[in-house]
Structure formats: structure tokens, C-alpha cells
Scaffold this motif. Structure first.
Motif, PDB file in Angstrom:
ATOM      1  N   GLN A   1      -4.444 -39.008  -8.747  1.00  0.00           N
ATOM      2  CA  GLN A   1      -4.173 -39.526  -7.404  1.00  0.00           C
ATOM      3  C   GLN A   1      -2.657 -39.646  -7.219  1.00  0.00           C
ATOM      4  N   PRO A   2      -2.167 -39.602  -5.958  1.00  0.00           N
ATOM      5  CA  PRO A   2      -0.723 -39.711  -5.716  1.00  0.00           C
ATOM      6  C   PRO A   2      -0.122 -40.983  -6.311  1.00  0.00           C
ATOM      7  N   THR A   3       1.049 -40.838  -6.898  1.00  0.00           N
ATOM      8  CA  THR A   3       1.772 -41.996  -7.430  1.00  0.00           C
ATOM      9  C   THR A   3       2.906 -42.407  -6.490  1.00  0.00           C
ATOM     10  N   ILE A   4       3.257 -41.533  -5.559  1.00  0.00           N
ATOM     11  CA  ILE A   4       4.258 -41.843  -4.542  1.00  0.00           C
ATOM     12  C   ILE A   4       3.577 -41.776  -3.177  1.00  0.00           C
ATOM     13  N   VAL A   5       3.640 -42.880  -2.418  1.00  0.00           N
ATOM     14  CA  VAL A   5       2.998 -42.922  -1.097  1.00  0.00           C
ATOM     15  C   VAL A   5       4.033 -43.281  -0.035  1.00  0.00           C
ATOM     16  N   LYS A   6       3.661 -43.072   1.207  1.00  0.00           N
ATOM     17  CA  LYS A   6       4.575 -43.222   2.337  1.00  0.00           C
ATOM     18  C   LYS A   6       5.195 -44.610   2.404  1.00  0.00           C
ATOM     19  N   SER A   7       4.393 -45.639   2.208  1.00  0.00           N
ATOM     20  CA  SER A   7       4.886 -47.010   2.368  1.00  0.00           C
ATOM     21  C   SER A   7       6.022 -47.344   1.402  1.00  0.00           C
ATOM     22  N   GLN A   8       6.068 -46.664   0.244  1.00  0.00           N
ATOM     23  CA  GLN A   8       7.117 -46.946  -0.740  1.00  0.00           C
ATOM     24  C   GLN A   8       8.492 -46.455  -0.289  1.00  0.00           C
ATOM     25  N   LEU A   9       8.506 -45.462   0.626  1.00  0.00           N
ATOM     26  CA  LEU A   9       9.769 -44.828   1.010  1.00  0.00           C
ATOM     27  C   LEU A   9      10.174 -45.111   2.448  1.00  0.00           C
ATOM     28  N   GLU A  10       9.376 -45.880   3.172  1.00  0.00           N
ATOM     29  CA  GLU A  10       9.740 -46.248   4.543  1.00  0.00           C
ATOM     30  C   GLU A  10      10.938 -47.187   4.539  1.00  0.00           C
ATOM     31  N   ASN A  11      11.787 -47.022   5.559  1.00  0.00           N
ATOM     32  CA  ASN A  11      12.960 -47.892   5.732  1.00  0.00           C
ATOM     33  C   ASN A  11      13.885 -47.876   4.520  1.00  0.00           C
TER      34      ASN A  11
ATOM     35  N   SER B   1      16.998 -45.290   2.304  1.00  0.00           N
ATOM     36  CA  SER B   1      18.038 -44.278   2.502  1.00  0.00           C
ATOM     37  C   SER B   1      17.448 -42.874   2.361  1.00  0.00           C
ATOM     38  N   PRO B   2      18.153 -41.832   2.849  1.00  0.00           N
ATOM     39  CA  PRO B   2      17.659 -40.450   2.719  1.00  0.00           C
ATOM     40  C   PRO B   2      17.416 -40.067   1.255  1.00  0.00           C
ATOM     41  N   LYS B   3      16.366 -39.275   1.064  1.00  0.00           N
ATOM     42  CA  LYS B   3      15.991 -38.910  -0.310  1.00  0.00           C
ATOM     43  C   LYS B   3      15.486 -37.468  -0.384  1.00  0.00           C
ATOM     44  N   LEU B   4      15.703 -36.875  -1.545  1.00  0.00           N
ATOM     45  CA  LEU B   4      15.067 -35.601  -1.898  1.00  0.00           C
ATOM     46  C   LEU B   4      14.021 -35.912  -2.951  1.00  0.00           C
ATOM     47  N   VAL B   5      12.761 -35.541  -2.682  1.00  0.00           N
ATOM     48  CA  VAL B   5      11.659 -35.793  -3.618  1.00  0.00           C
ATOM     49  C   VAL B   5      11.132 -34.451  -4.107  1.00  0.00           C
ATOM     50  N   ILE B   6      11.125 -34.251  -5.403  1.00  0.00           N
ATOM     51  CA  ILE B   6      10.624 -33.012  -6.001  1.00  0.00           C
ATOM     52  C   ILE B   6       9.356 -33.331  -6.780  1.00  0.00           C
ATOM     53  N   ASP B   7       8.254 -32.742  -6.344  1.00  0.00           N
ATOM     54  CA  ASP B   7       6.945 -32.996  -6.968  1.00  0.00           C
ATOM     55  C   ASP B   7       6.627 -31.864  -7.932  1.00  0.00           C
ATOM     56  N   LEU B   8       6.659 -32.150  -9.242  1.00  0.00           N
ATOM     57  CA  LEU B   8       6.391 -31.163 -10.288  1.00  0.00           C
ATOM     58  C   LEU B   8       4.941 -31.208 -10.756  1.00  0.00           C
ATOM     59  N   SER B   9       4.091 -31.936 -10.050  1.00  0.00           N
ATOM     60  CA  SER B   9       2.739 -32.224 -10.536  1.00  0.00           C
ATOM     61  C   SER B   9       1.679 -31.392  -9.837  1.00  0.00           C
ATOM     62  N   ILE B  10       0.614 -31.118 -10.569  1.00  0.00           N
ATOM     63  CA  ILE B  10      -0.607 -30.508 -10.040  1.00  0.00           C
ATOM     64  C   ILE B  10      -1.771 -31.318 -10.585  1.00  0.00           C
ATOM     65  N   PRO B  11      -2.630 -31.914  -9.700  1.00  0.00           N
ATOM     66  CA  PRO B  11      -2.499 -31.918  -8.242  1.00  0.00           C
ATOM     67  C   PRO B  11      -1.263 -32.680  -7.797  1.00  0.00           C
ATOM     68  N   PHE B  12      -0.897 -32.532  -6.495  1.00  0.00           N
ATOM     69  CA  PHE B  12       0.291 -33.207  -5.989  1.00  0.00           C
ATOM     70  C   PHE B  12       0.217 -34.697  -6.266  1.00  0.00           C
ATOM     71  N   ASN B  13       1.331 -35.255  -6.720  1.00  0.00           N
ATOM     72  CA  ASN B  13       1.390 -36.702  -6.944  1.00  0.00           C
ATOM     73  C   ASN B  13       2.234 -37.414  -5.899  1.00  0.00           C
ATOM     74  N   VAL B  14       2.689 -36.655  -4.900  1.00  0.00           N
ATOM     75  CA  VAL B  14       3.345 -37.231  -3.731  1.00  0.00           C
ATOM     76  C   VAL B  14       2.384 -37.066  -2.559  1.00  0.00           C
ATOM     77  N   ALA B  15       2.000 -38.188  -1.923  1.00  0.00           N
ATOM     78  CA  ALA B  15       1.011 -38.145  -0.850  1.00  0.00           C
ATOM     79  C   ALA B  15       1.515 -37.293   0.320  1.00  0.00           C
ATOM     80  N   ASN B  16       0.570 -36.620   0.985  1.00  0.00           N
ATOM     81  CA  ASN B  16       0.920 -35.721   2.084  1.00  0.00           C
ATOM     82  C   ASN B  16       1.695 -36.421   3.192  1.00  0.00           C
ATOM     83  N   ASP B  17       1.363 -37.681   3.466  1.00  0.00           N
ATOM     84  CA  ASP B  17       2.004 -38.349   4.606  1.00  0.00           C
ATOM     85  C   ASP B  17       3.468 -38.699   4.353  1.00  0.00           C
ATOM     86  N   VAL B  18       3.957 -38.534   3.121  1.00  0.00           N
ATOM     87  CA  VAL B  18       5.384 -38.737   2.857  1.00  0.00           C
ATOM     88  C   VAL B  18       6.207 -37.725   3.662  1.00  0.00           C
TER      89      VAL B  18
END
Length: 417
Positions: free
Chosen positions: A259-269, A271-288
Motif C-alpha cells: 500500500q502507498p507509504t506517501i499520501v497527499k495529506s502528508q505533503l499538503e501545505n 514547500s515544493p518537492k520532487l518525489v521519485i517513486d522507485l517502488s512496484i507497486p507504486f508507494n506514492v498515492a495517485n492523488d499526490v
């Protein structure tokens, strides 16, 4: 006398999907973790499909093994995956016999990798086969084939430039950072997950970007502490992830969780960020992706990072193919001779049985030197076997016919497919 006959290679199959026809999101539905792999092998043994292994990486999920019908392998895999059997059939490829054997050589040598010459896959094959063997699901055919693939992979690495330079998913992430982020040494980098891919990514950042401003986060804090201490990095417990993400400029995710380990609520509000997801299945939620200040890059996009190293590797492909051809033919010859050897051994056993019975009858009354009789009889048996084996080796185009005839004449009980 019943003898187990070597499996016919026409019943050896590979079923799978990879980056060529499916994106990372679909591949994630059919990714198999170790617990799921264990369950598949248990199901396989119950179904008497006990000569197989599964290769599941960020670029592919494949089952290699013997079955009457390749769909049996598909159904077996899908008992444990998030994706359904019907969905798998729509995107899967199937290869059988020599085509399946060649495919494993291509995969194991990096010729079929998303990044040409990626050498990490050979270790994944070794691990997958070792796990299957430990669970009683690798026979002599597959063990010999995997060993041959490992040997060929090593030869190609040493004798060609197919894997020269440093190109992998972990290295592609570093090249991406190099191109996208200026003053990388001044940026705060969070690496979530210190498994093999995470460790390789960290090492590449240190070696090629010259930065040690890397904060490690891992569910098992001991692993993060050990790696951080060895390389002069920082780490925080997993419950400190929220604060680490808020302060980060770059986030690399290598957790391979279900399941995703990074979700939208963690990154709201933040600073700007670059997120690189190296995982399969994706570990960054789609709504990010909905966050305008956050850029998300996944493994499929990383594979597009090209440089002159990859172009140089293309010129080495014919040489690598030649090495594969040579060793594949050696493997096929071994399989053919092994098949013949089983029949010849059964014939020898049959002759030995006749010899023993005749000597026993001879001992019932006559005054011959039985030691001489026994010695001569044994020599005759071995000479007959040698003559038959020599003929089979000499007449290679007729060897199958000869073996079938010998098998039939002596009624060995060996069943030929």
C-alpha cells in the motif's frame, strides 16, 4: 521396473508480463512479495506443479515452470495477486519449449531489461530460484538451467561491454536529480526505505552527486541506523516520517510496500518537492499528483533517462547473443543426453537382472568356475552398453529412434513423451 523420465521441454513454459506491454500501475497489480510467493509454492505442490519459480521485479512478473497447459501457471500466480486471471491474460505473454529457455537467458543477461544490460536482475533470478528450491519446487532441469543462465550472465559481464558503465533504476534516479536539481548538495533529501534499491540509490547519490545530506527513514530502525552509521548519514524512526517529509526538498521512495507509504495529506501545505517513486507497486498515492507544488516521477519515467552509456551497450548485443547461443545449445545437449542416459541405465539394469538370474541357475548343479563366468558376463553387459551408447552419440540425427527402439526391445518401463 518403473523409471522417472526427464520432463519434455515442450511442457516447459514461461508466462508473464513486463514493461513492454504494461505500465507500472498494472505491473503492480501482479507483483508478488515473499509471503505471496510462499503461498503460490504451497498451492503449486498441492496441484503437483512442483518444478517452477517466480521472478517478480519492478519491471516484470514471470512464472517459469512445467505444466500441461501454461494457463495452469497463470491461474496459480493469480491466486495471490491483486489483479485477476482475466486481466492477466489480456496483457500476458506465453513462451514454451526452447523459446521459454531462450527468454530466461535474455532476462538473466540484461538483454530483456528495461535498461539494457541491467545486471541487478541476475541476482533476483538467483534469489527467486533459491527460494523455490528451499520450498521443494525446483527440479534438476530448472536447477541446471538457472545455473547455466547465471554462468552466461557472468561471462557476458566479463567478456562484453553490455553492462559497462553505471546504468540502473537507482542510477537513473541520480541522473534525473543531476538534471533537475541545482545545488543538490544544499538540498534536503529524504530516502524512505533502505532495502537493496534504497541502499544503491544512496550510494549513487554520495558517489556521483557528492552529497551526504540524506535522511534515512525505515520501518526497521536498526537497518537505517546501521547503514547511516556506516556512511555518515542521518536517520530518524519511522514515526518521524511526517516531519521529515515536510522539511524535504527531494523524497525518494524505495519501500516496495503493498500500500502507498506517501499520501497527499502528508505533503499538503509544504514547500515544493520532487518525489521519485522507485517502488512496484507504486508507494506514492495517485492523488499526490494533484498537488501543484509536488512533482512525482515513477520507475517507468526513470527508464527514459538515456545517456551515451546505453548507446555503447547496443553495440555489444550481438556478442552477448552469440554467448547465449553457445551455452543454450550446450544445455539442450545435456538435456538430450540425460534423457538417453536414463534409458541406457534402465537397459543396463535389465541386463544385470538377466545376468544375476542366469548365474543363479548355473550354480544349481554344474562344476564350472563360477567366478570366471561372473566376470565374463559382467564384461559382456558393459560392452553392450558401450556399443549402444557409442552408436547413439555417433548417429546424432537418429539417436532418438535408436533410444526408442532399445527402450522398446528391453521393455525398460521408461515412458517417453
Amino acid at each position: 521396473m518403473q523409471v522417472n523420465y526427464p520432463r519434455d521441454i515442450s511442457h516447459f513454459h514461461i508466462v508473464g508480463l513486463n514493461y513492454k506491454k504494461t505500465d507500472a500501475a498494472i505491473r503492480g497489480l501482479f507483483a508478488v512479495n515473499q509471503e505471496q510467493y510462499q503461498h503460490v509454492l504451497e498451492e503449486a505442490k498441492s496441484a503437483r506443479l512442483n518444478d517452477l519459480f517466480i521472478l517478480s521485479t519492478c519491471n516484470r512478473t514471470e512464472v517459469y515452470g512445467f505444466a500441461t497447459d501454461p494457463e495452469q501457471l497463470m491461474a496459480l500466480l493469480c491466486t495471490q495477486t491483486a489483479g485477476s486471471l482475466d486481466s492477466f491474460k489480456q496483457v500476458a505473454y506465453v513462451k514454451s519449449g526452447e523459446a521459454a529457455i531462450r527468454h530466461l537467458y535474455q532476462v538473466g543477461t540484461g538483454l530483456d531489461s528495461q535498461i539494457l544490460g541491467d545486471y541487478e536482475v541476475v541476482g533476483q533470478i538467483r534469489t527467486a530460484a533459491k527460494f523455490a528450491k528451499a520450498n521443494g519446487c525446483i527440479g534438476s532441469f530448472l536447477e541446471r538451467l538457472v545455473n547455466s543462465v547465471l554462468q552466461v550472465s557472468k561471462l557476458i559481464k566479463n567478456e562484453t561491454g553490455l553492462s559497462s558503465g553505471t546504468v540502473s533504476v537507482a542510477f537513473a534516479a541520480v541522473r534525473l536529480l543531476e538534471r533537475k536539481i541545482t545545488d543538490i548538495k544544499d538540498k534536503k533529501i529524504v530516502l524512505l526505505g533502505v532495502g537493496k534499491i534504497g541502499r544503491n540509490t544512496a550510494k549513487n547519490m554520495m558517489d556521483y552527486l557528492g552529497t551526504r545530506n540524506i535522511l534515512l527513514v525505515n520501518r526497521t530502525i536498526a537497518a537505517a541506523e546501521q547503514f547511516a552509521t556506516a556512511h555518515g548519514l542521518q536517520y530518524v524512526p519511522f514515526d518521524g516520517l511526517g516531519g521529515a517529509l515536510k522539511d524535504a526538498d527531494v523524497i525518494l521512495v524505495a519501500t516496495n510496500a503493498t500500500q502507498p507509504t506517501i499520501v497527499k495529506s502528508q505533503l499538503e501545505n509544504t514547500s515544493p518537492k520532487l518525489v521519485i517513486d522507485l517502488s512496484i507497486p507504486f508507494n506514492v498515492a495517485n492523488d499526490v499528483n494533484e498537488l501543484s507544488h509536488v512533482e512525482v516521477v515513477n520507475v517507468d519515467e526513470l527508464s527514459k533517462v538515456q545517456d551515451e552509456t546505453l548507446q555503447n551497450r547496443l553495440t555489444e548485443v550481438p556478442k552477448a547473443q552469440s554467448i547465449i547461443d553457445e551455452h543454450m545449445q550446450e544445455f539442450l545437449y545435456w538435456h538430450k543426453m540425460r534423457k538417453h542416459a536414463v534409458v541406457l541405465k534402465a537397459v543396463k539394469d535389465k541386463l544385470q537382472e538377466i545376468h544375476t538370474r542366469e548365474i543363479a541357475q548355473q550354480k544349481n548343479g554344474n562344476a564350472y568356475k563360477l567366478e570366471d563366468v561372473e566376470e565374463v558376463s559382467s564384461r559382456i553387459i558393459q560392452k553392450m552398453i558401450n556399443l549402444m551408447a557409442g552408436k547413439v552419440r555417433k548417429e546424432t540425427d537418429k539417436s532418438d529412434q535408436y533410444i526408442a527402439m532399445i527402450n522398446d526391445i528391453f521393455e525398460t518401463g521408461v515412458h517417453q513423451d
